[in-house]
Motif scaffolding. Sequence first.
Motif, PDB file in Angstrom:
ATOM      1  N   GLU A  24      60.687  24.506  51.199  1.00 52.79           N
ATOM      2  CA  GLU A  24      61.073  23.210  50.621  1.00 52.79           C
ATOM      3  C   GLU A  24      61.824  23.433  49.309  1.00 52.79           C
ATOM      4  O   GLU A  24      61.671  24.463  48.655  1.00 52.79           O
ATOM      5  N   MET A  25      62.626  22.426  48.891  1.00 55.01           N
ATOM      6  CA  MET A  25      63.446  22.551  47.691  1.00 55.01           C
ATOM      7  C   MET A  25      62.602  22.794  46.431  1.00 55.01           C
ATOM      8  O   MET A  25      63.019  23.507  45.531  1.00 55.01           O
ATOM      9  N   ALA A  26      61.426  22.205  46.378  1.00 55.91           N
ATOM     10  CA  ALA A  26      60.647  22.265  45.139  1.00 55.91           C
ATOM     11  C   ALA A  26      59.739  23.485  45.025  1.00 55.91           C
ATOM     12  O   ALA A  26      59.132  23.724  43.981  1.00 55.91           O
ATOM     13  N   GLU A  27      59.662  24.302  46.090  1.00 57.64           N
ATOM     14  CA  GLU A  27      58.745  25.457  46.055  1.00 57.64           C
ATOM     15  C   GLU A  27      59.185  26.523  45.051  1.00 57.64           C
ATOM     16  O   GLU A  27      60.374  26.813  44.932  1.00 57.64           O
ATOM     17  N   PRO A  28      58.224  27.147  44.351  1.00 53.27           N
ATOM     18  CA  PRO A  28      58.589  28.262  43.462  1.00 53.27           C
ATOM     19  C   PRO A  28      59.208  29.380  44.316  1.00 53.27           C
ATOM     20  O   PRO A  28      58.586  29.868  45.255  1.00 53.27           O
ATOM     21  N   PRO A  29      60.458  29.757  44.014  1.00 53.97           N
ATOM     22  CA  PRO A  29      61.238  30.635  44.892  1.00 53.97           C
ATOM     23  C   PRO A  29      60.588  31.983  45.224  1.00 53.97           C
ATOM     24  O   PRO A  29      60.545  32.362  46.394  1.00 53.97           O
ATOM     25  N   VAL A  30      60.106  32.694  44.212  1.00 58.49           N
ATOM     26  CA  VAL A  30      59.602  34.045  44.473  1.00 58.49           C
ATOM     27  C   VAL A  30      58.411  33.982  45.435  1.00 58.49           C
ATOM     28  O   VAL A  30      58.344  34.724  46.428  1.00 58.49           O
ATOM     29  N   MET A  31      57.515  33.074  45.162  1.00 57.09           N
ATOM     30  CA  MET A  31      56.351  32.872  46.024  1.00 57.09           C
ATOM     31  C   MET A  31      56.791  32.506  47.442  1.00 57.09           C
ATOM     32  O   MET A  31      56.280  33.051  48.420  1.00 57.09           O
ATOM     33  N   ALA A  32      57.737  31.576  47.567  1.00 56.46           N
ATOM     34  CA  ALA A  32      58.194  31.108  48.879  1.00 56.46           C
ATOM     35  C   ALA A  32      58.762  32.265  49.696  1.00 56.46           C
ATOM     36  O   ALA A  32      58.439  32.421  50.883  1.00 56.46           O
ATOM     37  N   ILE A  33      59.602  33.095  49.067  1.00 59.05           N
ATOM     38  CA  ILE A  33      60.232  34.210  49.766  1.00 59.05           C
ATOM     39  C   ILE A  33      59.174  35.239  50.192  1.00 59.05           C
ATOM     40  O   ILE A  33      59.234  35.802  51.296  1.00 59.05           O
ATOM     41  N   ARG A  34      58.187  35.462  49.345  1.00 59.53           N
ATOM     42  CA  ARG A  34      57.157  36.460  49.653  1.00 59.53           C
ATOM     43  C   ARG A  34      56.183  35.988  50.728  1.00 59.53           C
ATOM     44  O   ARG A  34      55.750  36.780  51.563  1.00 59.53           O
ATOM     45  N   LYS A  35      55.836  34.692  50.692  1.00 57.94           N
ATOM     46  CA  LYS A  35      54.812  34.175  51.614  1.00 57.94           C
ATOM     47  C   LYS A  35      55.374  33.735  52.967  1.00 57.94           C
ATOM     48  O   LYS A  35      54.771  33.977  53.996  1.00 57.94           O
ATOM     49  N   LYS A  36      56.526  33.051  52.933  1.00 55.69           N
ATOM     50  CA  LYS A  36      57.036  32.459  54.179  1.00 55.69           C
ATOM     51  C   LYS A  36      57.993  33.406  54.902  1.00 55.69           C
ATOM     52  O   LYS A  36      59.209  33.188  54.936  1.00 55.69           O
ATOM     53  N   LYS A  37      57.396  34.438  55.517  1.00 54.63           N
ATOM     54  CA  LYS A  37      58.195  35.461  56.199  1.00 54.63           C
ATOM     55  C   LYS A  37      58.930  34.893  57.411  1.00 54.63           C
ATOM     56  O   LYS A  37      59.883  35.489  57.908  1.00 54.63           O
ATOM     57  N   ASN A  38      58.444  33.778  57.931  1.00 52.96           N
ATOM     58  CA  ASN A  38      59.076  33.186  59.113  1.00 52.96           C
ATOM     59  C   ASN A  38      59.915  31.956  58.787  1.00 52.96           C
ATOM     60  O   ASN A  38      60.169  31.123  59.649  1.00 52.96           O
ATOM     61  N   SER A  39      60.315  31.851  57.539  1.00 56.10           N
ATOM     62  CA  SER A  39      61.188  30.735  57.166  1.00 56.10           C
ATOM     63  C   SER A  39      62.628  31.075  57.528  1.00 56.10           C
ATOM     64  O   SER A  39      62.986  32.247  57.688  1.00 56.10           O
ATOM     65  N   SER A  40      63.463  30.028  57.644  1.00 56.18           N
ATOM     66  CA  SER A  40      64.865  30.254  58.034  1.00 56.18           C
ATOM     67  C   SER A  40      65.586  31.134  57.013  1.00 56.18           C
ATOM     68  O   SER A  40      66.422  31.968  57.383  1.00 56.18           O
ATOM     69  N   ILE A  41      65.256  30.985  55.727  1.00 57.24           N
ATOM     70  CA  ILE A  41      65.944  31.789  54.712  1.00 57.24           C
ATOM     71  C   ILE A  41      65.563  33.270  54.844  1.00 57.24           C
ATOM     72  O   ILE A  41      66.443  34.147  54.858  1.00 57.24           O
TER      73      ILE A  41
END
Lengths: 343, 343
Positions: free
Chosen positions: B70-87
């Motif tokens: 999501e747009m509001a998620e803290p980026p570093v955490m999002a990238i590390r946790k959501k391994k199956n995200s589109s990004i």
Amino acid sequence: MQEITKIALDAMGGDNAPCEVVKAAVKATQNRDDIFIYLVGQEDVVNEELAKYTEDKSRIQVVDAPEVIEMAEPPVMAIRKKKNSSIVVGMNLVKKKEADAFVSAGSSGAILVGGQLIVGRIKGVERPPLAPLLPTERGVSLLIDCGANVDARASHLVQFAKMGSIYMENVLGVEKPKVAIVNIGAEEEKGNALVKETYPLLKACKDINFVGSIEARDIPKGEADVIVCEAFTGNVILKLYEGLASTLIGVIKKGLMSTLISKIGAAMALPALKGTLKAFDASEYGGAPLLGLNGLVVKAHGNSTAKELTNAIYQCVSFKNKDINGKIKEHITEVTPSSEDEA
Amino acid sequence: MQEITKIALDAMGGDNAPCEVVKAAVKATQNRDDIFIYLVGQEDVVNEELAKYTEDKSRIQVVDAPEVIEMAEPPVMAIRKKKNSSIVVGMNLVKKKEADAFVSAGSSGAILVGGQLIVGRIKGVERPPLAPLLPTERGVSLLIDCGANVDARASHLVQFAKMGSIYMENVLGVEKPKVAIVNIGAEEEKGNALVKETYPLLKACKDINFVGSIEARDIPKGEADVIVCEAFTGNVILKLYEGLASTLIGVIKKGLMSTLISKIGAAMALPALKGTLKAFDASEYGGAPLLGLNGLVVKAHGNSTAKELTNAIYQCVSFKNKDINGKIKEHITEVTPSSEDEA
């Protein structure tokens, strides 16, 4: 009886000197009887211009200043060498308390340097900021600092916030002005080293209404009344504002003139459009004050006409009557031993 | 035969996902046969959208990514946790060399962090800059850096200048792009500590066409093709550009609608005006590249439509065909041992 505000006016400064400056002096003293003007400049030139007016000139006095500081001159050198220039003579009137304020549309650099070297800082003020008004959707906001001293420290920015807040509240009449710091995101943890250091200090300030960070995109919306930033950033904001507004208006004019139908339409729409764009014009509100000095120095825009200069003169009257400097002295309590060379 | 450029497209990113993203994939592969698209996102959602098109989809492949950042998620955490995200999934395709580029209109923060953590920097590149295009009177200029890493060093700015120059010359086709550094005056001795340190280094650069300082007011005039600055300043410029343009257009519309006569005039003038304002629209030129990575990552504007996304896709093709990364490797020779944590 009301007190008289004495203003030294640089008759040689700006693109429209001396004619628009002299006109402003005549107009201001005609409109209000609480104003006395020292017209500082080359005596014969100023007197010749003044002779064109038949109005009462008893509250205008010409002060001779045979030298002129040119726009391109290195400021420190110009202030030190040209002791008989209108800027140096006018500022000395403020220093000697013969005038309350000095208004000039001349060289920004010389005005900034002269303000510090001649008029001098209020005790406790670490760095005097130049604070122009920016037009916004809701009116105007004060952008503080746009001066010549870059690489500010956090303590400087805190003082800018306090001085800007006092100015907006008392001179512009904004109640509890919203103070924000320019940042690259709204969150407290965002920003460069300077912003991160300054943010908690501003948050802890009891005497300002700090609303947090402001992103540059929200400045034109008028979301804060006092926009605090370091002078490099302030300079970029101010100049991009001027440049982009002029480019966009040019692009729009070109668009309106591109077909016959659109030309006719433009002719019909123009008067209404001009009225709205006029509201989006900061010059209506006078010049940019250089705050934190023992007196007031106002930098008017280089292309100021009598109208803008008259507004700058009225601004000086409010500044004196509201005792802005007394209020600044009261709120600037943290005297930091400063080791830097400000000139 | 021509080479195929393989592009991973974030089907879940931006305000208009997935419909405009899927449309862009179909359009781009229809228009050009040298493009292959991985549509990365929630498989069922993307397939449902894709089913609306009867065109040939042989050069489109859906890659499942069940998670969404999501747009509001803290980026570093999002990238590390959501391994199956589109990004993360899309960037991994670039990392594994299965795709040449990744295009997303999603969270800027996550794209910047992911670019560095997943795709990785070209050896020798100290900091990958995000470089959007700004509309000007003459076309567009590349503003480099507008990324998330502020407080840059002089050596970073020199690399930005080189990478930006290569990009403008090869992708936008500007011959000998004029490179300037953002400053508060035109003179070499002006500026903050960073600019003063960087200026002589840029002047000494043999492989760029350095033209000196640029003041913010001259940016909209298009006086330089590559505008070098530290990311805090870049962010202020980019966002003020967007904010002021939108405010001014709003003010002008309001002015045009204020009287009956002006309303009729406006209706006549509008088609021509729209055409001109369209030319003043950077989105025509695609997204902002994140340069200096082992592959290409392009950040498209959050409200991109199929048109802008298609342009971003074509931009990736030029990037690959002109071997921008090969050219960057060639010119980034100064490998400085870097101790900073870039994430």
